[in-house]
Design a protein around this motif. Structure first.
Motif, PDB file in Angstrom:
ATOM      1  N   LEU A   1     -33.494  26.893 -57.656  1.00  0.00           N
ATOM      2  CA  LEU A   1     -32.540  27.016 -56.730  1.00  0.00           C
ATOM      3  C   LEU A   1     -32.380  27.054 -55.326  1.00  0.00           C
ATOM      4  CD1 LEU A   1     -29.094  26.774 -59.342  1.00  0.00           C
ATOM      5  CD2 LEU A   1     -30.103  24.661 -57.988  1.00  0.00           C
ATOM      6  N   GLU A   2     -33.202  28.842 -55.138  1.00  0.00           N
ATOM      7  CA  GLU A   2     -33.160  29.037 -54.262  1.00  0.00           C
ATOM      8  C   GLU A   2     -34.651  28.557 -53.108  1.00  0.00           C
ATOM      9  OE1 GLU A   2     -33.403  33.783 -55.301  1.00  0.00           O
ATOM     10  OE2 GLU A   2     -31.534  33.475 -55.654  1.00  0.00           O
ATOM     11  N   VAL A   3     -35.249  27.835 -54.035  1.00  0.00           N
ATOM     12  CA  VAL A   3     -36.424  27.851 -53.027  1.00  0.00           C
ATOM     13  C   VAL A   3     -36.540  26.868 -53.015  1.00  0.00           C
ATOM     14  CG1 VAL A   3     -38.745  26.430 -54.195  1.00  0.00           C
ATOM     15  CG2 VAL A   3     -38.404  29.333 -54.765  1.00  0.00           C
ATOM     16  N   ASP A   4     -35.777  25.946 -53.658  1.00  0.00           N
ATOM     17  CA  ASP A   4     -35.195  23.894 -53.363  1.00  0.00           C
ATOM     18  C   ASP A   4     -34.445  24.650 -51.598  1.00  0.00           C
ATOM     19  OD1 ASP A   4     -36.235  23.076 -55.076  1.00  0.00           O
ATOM     20  OD2 ASP A   4     -34.783  22.495 -56.002  1.00  0.00           O
ATOM     21  N   ALA A   5     -33.679  25.780 -52.408  1.00  0.00           N
ATOM     22  CA  ALA A   5     -32.706  26.207 -50.581  1.00  0.00           C
ATOM     23  C   ALA A   5     -34.203  26.364 -49.590  1.00  0.00           C
ATOM     24  CB  ALA A   5     -31.520  26.827 -50.759  1.00  0.00           C
ATOM     25  N   VAL A   6     -34.944  27.146 -50.071  1.00  0.00           N
ATOM     26  CA  VAL A   6     -35.622  27.316 -48.399  1.00  0.00           C
ATOM     27  C   VAL A   6     -36.544  26.412 -47.789  1.00  0.00           C
ATOM     28  CG1 VAL A   6     -37.537  29.201 -48.263  1.00  0.00           C
ATOM     29  CG2 VAL A   6     -35.825  29.870 -49.080  1.00  0.00           C
ATOM     30  N   ASP A   7     -37.471  25.730 -49.153  1.00  0.00           N
ATOM     31  CA  ASP A   7     -37.537  24.017 -49.051  1.00  0.00           C
ATOM     32  C   ASP A   7     -36.782  23.612 -48.529  1.00  0.00           C
ATOM     33  OD1 ASP A   7     -39.783  25.370 -50.198  1.00  0.00           O
ATOM     34  OD2 ASP A   7     -39.441  24.226 -51.685  1.00  0.00           O
ATOM     35  N   ASP A   8     -35.814  22.953 -48.397  1.00  0.00           N
ATOM     36  CA  ASP A   8     -34.667  22.356 -47.642  1.00  0.00           C
ATOM     37  C   ASP A   8     -34.860  22.882 -46.239  1.00  0.00           C
ATOM     38  OD1 ASP A   8     -34.525  20.815 -49.177  1.00  0.00           O
ATOM     39  OD2 ASP A   8     -32.519  21.018 -50.459  1.00  0.00           O
ATOM     40  N   LYS A   9     -34.611  23.419 -45.951  1.00  0.00           N
ATOM     41  CA  LYS A   9     -33.869  24.716 -44.692  1.00  0.00           C
ATOM     42  C   LYS A   9     -35.233  24.513 -44.099  1.00  0.00           C
ATOM     43  CE  LYS A   9     -31.826  28.324 -44.151  1.00  0.00           C
ATOM     44  NZ  LYS A   9     -31.613  29.731 -44.804  1.00  0.00           N
ATOM     45  N   GLU A  10     -36.779  24.527 -44.521  1.00  0.00           N
ATOM     46  CA  GLU A  10     -37.945  24.996 -43.367  1.00  0.00           C
ATOM     47  C   GLU A  10     -38.251  22.936 -43.558  1.00  0.00           C
ATOM     48  OE1 GLU A  10     -41.051  26.378 -46.144  1.00  0.00           O
ATOM     49  OE2 GLU A  10     -40.461  27.652 -45.725  1.00  0.00           O
ATOM     50  N   LYS A  11     -37.564  22.043 -44.662  1.00  0.00           N
ATOM     51  CA  LYS A  11     -37.787  21.101 -43.648  1.00  0.00           C
ATOM     52  C   LYS A  11     -36.792  20.306 -43.209  1.00  0.00           C
ATOM     53  CE  LYS A  11     -39.964  19.280 -48.364  1.00  0.00           C
ATOM     54  NZ  LYS A  11     -39.102  18.551 -49.945  1.00  0.00           N
ATOM     55  N   SER A  12     -35.470  20.819 -42.731  1.00  0.00           N
ATOM     56  CA  SER A  12     -34.527  20.632 -41.360  1.00  0.00           C
ATOM     57  C   SER A  12     -34.827  20.777 -40.476  1.00  0.00           C
ATOM     58  CB  SER A  12     -33.646  20.792 -42.253  1.00  0.00           C
ATOM     59  OG  SER A  12     -33.182  22.356 -42.099  1.00  0.00           O
ATOM     60  N   SER A  13     -35.437  21.802 -40.112  1.00  0.00           N
ATOM     61  CA  SER A  13     -36.042  22.282 -39.404  1.00  0.00           C
ATOM     62  C   SER A  13     -37.500  22.394 -38.784  1.00  0.00           C
ATOM     63  CB  SER A  13     -36.315  24.054 -39.577  1.00  0.00           C
ATOM     64  OG  SER A  13     -37.902  24.399 -40.120  1.00  0.00           O
ATOM     65  N   LEU A  14     -38.147  21.651 -39.370  1.00  0.00           N
ATOM     66  CA  LEU A  14     -39.751  20.917 -38.982  1.00  0.00           C
ATOM     67  C   LEU A  14     -39.013  19.441 -38.239  1.00  0.00           C
ATOM     68  CD1 LEU A  14     -42.077  21.208 -42.064  1.00  0.00           C
ATOM     69  CD2 LEU A  14     -42.537  22.187 -38.774  1.00  0.00           C
ATOM     70  N   VAL A  15     -37.898  19.152 -39.103  1.00  0.00           N
ATOM     71  CA  VAL A  15     -37.279  17.167 -38.151  1.00  0.00           C
ATOM     72  C   VAL A  15     -37.142  17.598 -37.015  1.00  0.00           C
ATOM     73  CG1 VAL A  15     -36.308  15.544 -39.290  1.00  0.00           C
ATOM     74  CG2 VAL A  15     -37.784  16.150 -40.611  1.00  0.00           C
ATOM     75  N   ALA A  16     -35.950  18.549 -36.756  1.00  0.00           N
ATOM     76  CA  ALA A  16     -35.756  19.029 -35.985  1.00  0.00           C
ATOM     77  C   ALA A  16     -36.246  18.942 -34.174  1.00  0.00           C
ATOM     78  CB  ALA A  16     -34.753  20.104 -36.138  1.00  0.00           C
ATOM     79  N   ASN A  17     -37.017  19.671 -34.730  1.00  0.00           N
ATOM     80  CA  ASN A  17     -37.955  20.435 -33.606  1.00  0.00           C
ATOM     81  C   ASN A  17     -39.517  19.391 -33.843  1.00  0.00           C
ATOM     82  OD1 ASN A  17     -37.084  22.847 -33.888  1.00  0.00           O
ATOM     83  ND2 ASN A  17     -38.080  23.847 -35.225  1.00  0.00           N
ATOM     84  N   SER A  18     -38.912  18.096 -34.630  1.00  0.00           N
ATOM     85  CA  SER A  18     -40.071  16.618 -34.049  1.00  0.00           C
ATOM     86  C   SER A  18     -41.890  17.713 -34.014  1.00  0.00           C
ATOM     87  CB  SER A  18     -40.200  15.938 -32.901  1.00  0.00           C
ATOM     88  OG  SER A  18     -39.350  15.825 -32.958  1.00  0.00           O
TER      89      SER A  18
END
Length: 164
Positions: A100-117
């Protein structure tokens, strides 16, 4: 007279139930039993479980710990101990928490990449819809053992790929 005695003995052996030994109980309340093999009656020994509520259920519907399941299927000789089951449950819970911790970190990284385009791809959308020709190699065979004749001069002529 011997025939009647043998028939009576076989009838008695088939009707008399051999005794089951209580082996243990899990934290769900399921009780595990073992019936010892009886060489004299030619009965095979087996292991079984009675569900905690007393109802007959298919084994797949029961909640059976992995350790007890291994014992039921004769993958292990000795029944599991309570300490072993608790230790394995703690390991399983720790693994789930880490996942669950690894999934949370991955989700955070994906959302930051999408936000920064910053997420880019090398694919051109116009090339995705184009049909690609099947590759032709010299060592391909039409059928197993029949080599294909590859002619570099006839690029226009389609190769017969029918299977007969």
């Amino acid at each position: 007279m011997q025939a009647f005695a043998r028939i009576f003995r076989n009838l008695r052996n088939s009707l008399v139930l051999s005794k089951s030994n209580f082996i243990g109980e899990d934290h769900f309340g399921n009780k595990y039993y073992e019936r010892i093999a009886d060489e004299k009656r030619q009965k095979k020994g087996y292991r079984y479980v009675k569900s905690y509520d007393g109802q007959r259920k298919v084994n797949s519907e029961l909640e059976i710990p992995t350790e007890w399941n291994a014992w039921l299927r004769n993958s292990r000789n000795n029944p599991p101990t309570i300490e072993e089951i608790e230790r394995n449950n703690l390991l399983m819970m720790r693994t789930r928490q880490r996942a669950l911790e690894v999934d949370a970190v991955d989700d955070k990284e994906k959302s930051s990449l999408v936000a920064n385009s910053e997420m880019t791809t090398n694919l051109d959308s116009s090339k995705l819809n184009e049909k690609q020709a099947h590759p032709d190699f010299e060592d391909m065979e039409i059928k197993s053992g029949i080599p294909r004749k590859f002619d570099y001069k006839d690029k226009e002529k389609p190769i017969d790929r029918t299977v007969s």
